[in-house]
Design a protein around this motif. Structure first.
Motif, PDB file in Angstrom:
ATOM      1  N   ASN A 219      15.276  42.400   4.457  1.00 25.33           N
ATOM      2  CA  ASN A 219      16.707  42.161   4.636  1.00 25.33           C
ATOM      3  C   ASN A 219      16.986  41.353   5.890  1.00 25.33           C
ATOM      4  O   ASN A 219      16.302  41.510   6.916  1.00 25.33           O
ATOM      5  CB  ASN A 219      17.465  43.490   4.732  1.00 25.33           C
ATOM      6  N   GLY A 221      19.724  40.384   8.881  1.00 25.07           N
ATOM      7  CA  GLY A 221      20.836  41.015   9.576  1.00 25.07           C
ATOM      8  C   GLY A 221      22.167  40.331   9.358  1.00 25.07           C
ATOM      9  O   GLY A 221      23.226  40.948   9.497  1.00 25.07           O
ATOM     10  N   LYS A 226      22.795  42.905   2.483  1.00 26.65           N
ATOM     11  CA  LYS A 226      21.920  43.951   3.023  1.00 26.65           C
ATOM     12  C   LYS A 226      22.540  45.334   2.861  1.00 26.65           C
ATOM     13  O   LYS A 226      21.829  46.342   2.814  1.00 26.65           O
ATOM     14  CB  LYS A 226      21.618  43.696   4.495  1.00 26.65           C
ATOM     15  N   SER A 229      21.105  46.990  -0.127  1.00 25.45           N
ATOM     16  CA  SER A 229      19.653  47.013  -0.245  1.00 25.45           C
ATOM     17  C   SER A 229      19.092  48.333   0.276  1.00 25.45           C
ATOM     18  O   SER A 229      19.810  49.173   0.803  1.00 25.45           O
ATOM     19  CB  SER A 229      19.060  45.836   0.532  1.00 25.45           C
ATOM     20  N   GLY A 231      16.996  50.030   3.024  1.00 21.36           N
ATOM     21  CA  GLY A 231      16.607  49.724   4.392  1.00 21.36           C
ATOM     22  C   GLY A 231      15.903  50.886   5.059  1.00 21.36           C
ATOM     23  O   GLY A 231      16.100  52.051   4.705  1.00 21.36           O
ATOM     24  N   ASN A 232      15.053  50.549   6.001  1.00 22.53           N
ATOM     25  CA  ASN A 232      14.353  51.555   6.812  1.00 22.53           C
ATOM     26  C   ASN A 232      13.604  52.574   5.975  1.00 22.53           C
ATOM     27  O   ASN A 232      13.565  53.762   6.276  1.00 22.53           O
ATOM     28  CB  ASN A 232      15.340  52.291   7.724  1.00 22.53           C
ATOM     29  N   SER A 242       9.946  48.462   4.840  1.00 26.11           N
ATOM     30  CA  SER A 242      11.044  47.521   4.964  1.00 26.11           C
ATOM     31  C   SER A 242      10.815  46.578   6.137  1.00 26.11           C
ATOM     32  O   SER A 242      10.155  46.922   7.114  1.00 26.11           O
ATOM     33  CB  SER A 242      12.373  48.266   5.154  1.00 26.11           C
ATOM     34  N   PHE A 244      13.165  44.024   8.576  1.00 29.81           N
ATOM     35  CA  PHE A 244      14.528  43.632   8.920  1.00 29.81           C
ATOM     36  C   PHE A 244      14.473  42.437   9.871  1.00 29.81           C
ATOM     37  O   PHE A 244      13.859  42.494  10.927  1.00 29.81           O
ATOM     38  CB  PHE A 244      15.257  44.794   9.584  1.00 29.81           C
ATOM     39  N   ARG A 246      16.758  40.353  12.048  1.00 27.31           N
ATOM     40  CA  ARG A 246      18.098  40.596  12.591  1.00 27.31           C
ATOM     41  C   ARG A 246      19.020  39.380  12.566  1.00 27.31           C
ATOM     42  O   ARG A 246      20.233  39.516  12.412  1.00 27.31           O
ATOM     43  CB  ARG A 246      18.004  41.127  14.020  1.00 27.31           C
TER      44      ARG A 246
END
Length: 291
Positions: A219, A221, A226, A229, A231-232, A242, A244, A246
């Protein structure tokens, strides 16, 4: 659309609070003027026709919001304009912008820039024409991809981009009801059935906890998508993780690498390659064990 507003405030990619405030004020002014003098708004934004009813007005507001949302979604991957460029138009105080100091006039300028890149001579805001075009099921239809996407939103996942709270920087005319009317018009799917259809999709695929392994959730930022989606997610160890990025936008990691790419994007591509390489090796070893 709230997520778009947050990206417009992101100083790391050229956004600012001043920028999102100017966008919000511009859309508020456009909506207010449309109530008083819809013909003037149609003239300012060079519409193909004067909006004849509420649905046409929503089409106009949606089209203007699409300019900003499209810019944010792809940001530096876009061929026309980035968030920094857009915010420059909406906030620049240089002599070149003396005649467009009001946010409304800056939004008009922004639409002119986008229209100049299109082969369309004017902005089509007819809801009736849009529905008619989307009813065309021939392979030659110019809106075939949009029809397919619309069918998915109506039958599987929703994903509507609405503007119904005070933090939204666009027009409050773009509501969930206005977005979902098309389902009934095109496919005979009632608005009341949509929550159940979306709930089924989430149950079937797992929602925020997908029933999958060896999946990498990447994803950006800046990417508004996002919010929809996964995440984490690290509960699957190396099987599901995942990444990320940013300060990148929508699917930036899938584009060809460029010298101008941000360091975070370059690092993310390396991390993605590492995961894929590891999973391919694991799959090869598993195959050998079963032979």
């Amino acid at each position: 659309m709230d997520a778009v507003g947050l990206s417009l405030m992101n100083e790391a990619v050229g956004g600012s609070e001043k920028c999102v405030s100017a966008v919000r004020e511009a859309f508020g002014a456009a909506e207010a003027l449309m109530i008083r003098n819809v013909s003037q708004v149609a003239k300012d934004f060079r519409c193909c026709q004067t909006p004849k009813d509420h649905q046409d007005q929503v089409e106009l507001m949606q089209s203007l919001a699409d300019i900003v949302m499209g810019t944010v979604q792809y940001n530096e991957e876009s061929v026309l304009m980035s968030i920094s460029d857009l915010c420059g138009v909406m906030t620049n105080q240089s002599a070149a912008y003396n005649e467009e100091r009001e946010p409304y006039q800056r939004l008009v300028k922004l639409s002119q820039i986008y229209r100049s890149s299109s082969e369309e001579p004017c902005l089509d805001v007819s809801h009736e024409k849009r529905v008619k075009d989307l009813m065309d099921t021939t392979v030659q239809s110019e809106r075939r991809a949009e029809r397919q996407w619309t069918y998915q939103t109506c039958t599987e996942f929703g994903f509507y981009q609405t503007c119904e709270d005070a933090s939204c920087p666009f027009s409050g005319m773009v509501t969930l009801r206005s977005q979902t009317e098309i389902c009934l018009e095109l496919f005979g799917i009632s608005q009341n059935s949509l929550p159940g259809r979306v709930a089924f999709t989430n149950r079937y695929y797992g929602g925020d906890e997908p029933h999958a392994h060896r999946v990498l959730y990447v994803n950006g930022g800046v990417d508004p998508w996002k919010e929809l989606s996964v995440g984490n997610r690290t509960d699957g160890g190396e099987e599901a993780e995942s990444v990320f990025i940013r300060d990148s936008a929508h699917c930036a990691d899938m584009s060809r690498g460029r010298v101008t790419d941000r360091r975070s994007l370059k690092n993310a591509r390396q991390e993605i390659e590492k995961h894929v390489e590891s999973w391919l090796k694991t799959a090869q070893q598993e195959k050998k064990r079963t032979e």
